[in-house]
Design a protein around this motif. Structure first.
Motif, PDB file in Angstrom:
ATOM      1  N   TYR A 112       5.813  -0.550 -12.137  1.00 26.45           N
ATOM      2  CA  TYR A 112       4.434  -0.944 -12.361  1.00 26.45           C
ATOM      3  C   TYR A 112       3.567  -0.498 -11.191  1.00 26.45           C
ATOM      4  O   TYR A 112       4.037  -0.357 -10.067  1.00 26.45           O
ATOM      5  N   ARG A 113       2.306  -0.319 -11.452  1.00 27.97           N
ATOM      6  CA  ARG A 113       1.335   0.120 -10.452  1.00 27.97           C
ATOM      7  C   ARG A 113       1.392  -0.768  -9.221  1.00 27.97           C
ATOM      8  O   ARG A 113       1.265  -1.985  -9.301  1.00 27.97           O
ATOM      9  N   LEU A 114       1.579  -0.136  -8.063  1.00 36.26           N
ATOM     10  CA  LEU A 114       1.679  -0.864  -6.801  1.00 36.26           C
ATOM     11  C   LEU A 114       0.303  -1.158  -6.235  1.00 36.26           C
ATOM     12  O   LEU A 114      -0.662  -0.444  -6.501  1.00 36.26           O
ATOM     13  N   VAL A 116      -2.559  -1.217  -3.429  1.00 32.76           N
ATOM     14  CA  VAL A 116      -2.991  -0.134  -2.530  1.00 32.76           C
ATOM     15  C   VAL A 116      -2.304  -0.247  -1.181  1.00 32.76           C
ATOM     16  O   VAL A 116      -1.935   0.780  -0.585  1.00 32.76           O
ATOM     17  N   ILE A 117      -2.080  -1.433  -0.682  1.00 31.81           N
ATOM     18  CA  ILE A 117      -1.429  -1.612   0.624  1.00 31.81           C
ATOM     19  C   ILE A 117      -0.031  -1.012   0.605  1.00 31.81           C
ATOM     20  O   ILE A 117       0.415  -0.425   1.597  1.00 31.81           O
ATOM     21  N   LEU A 118       0.677  -1.127  -0.481  1.00 32.27           N
ATOM     22  CA  LEU A 118       2.025  -0.586  -0.567  1.00 32.27           C
ATOM     23  C   LEU A 118       2.043   0.927  -0.748  1.00 32.27           C
ATOM     24  O   LEU A 118       3.022   1.585  -0.423  1.00 32.27           O
ATOM     25  N   MET A 119       0.978   1.473  -1.265  1.00 33.47           N
ATOM     26  CA  MET A 119       0.916   2.917  -1.431  1.00 33.47           C
ATOM     27  C   MET A 119       0.685   3.579  -0.083  1.00 33.47           C
ATOM     28  O   MET A 119       1.113   4.658   0.163  1.00 33.47           O
TER      29      MET A 119
END
Length: 119
Positions: A112-114, A116-119
């Motif tokens: 699932y879409r992560l 932004v901090i994890l990207m």
């Protein structure tokens, strides 16, 4: 050994220059933007933090010092993990693989879409 620190620095710079990782963001940024639903401002934020992470070698230096540091103050010794440089290179390779692998999993929709901090 002071010489090995400079050798590691030069080798790291050559690896970064020849690998082209700092230029690869332009290749996959459109896919990242469309698959994650980012606007241009969010994509710019991800790009800035990608550049910061790619160009600041503080963590690798701290890891090298922690592995090769001894209390006697003499030259750095080999640790039970082997050569300090080998551990730093291996750690960097593992981090690079997992970072790009997580990015690929997210862009292709496997996970699932992560945030932004994890990207």
């Amino acid at each position: 050994m002071e010489n090995s620190k400079w050798l590691a620095t030069v080798a790291s710079i050559w690896i970064q220059c020849s690998g082209g990782a700092s230029y690869a963001f332009g290749i996959y940024s459109a896919a990242l933007k469309s698959s994650q639903g980012y606007d241009q401002s969010t994509l710019d934020t991800v790009s800035v933090f990608k550049d910061i992470g790619a160009n600041i070698g503080v963590l690798s230096g701290l890891l090298y010092d922690a592995i090769t540091n001894n209390d006697s103050g003499s030259k750095p010794s080999s640790s039970r993990f082997g050569s300090g440089l080998s551990v730093v290179y291996l750690t960097g390779a593992v981090q690079c693989f997992f970072g790009y692998f997580l990015l690929w999993l997210s862009v292709t929709g496997v996970i699932y879409r992560l945030h932004v901090i994890l990207m």
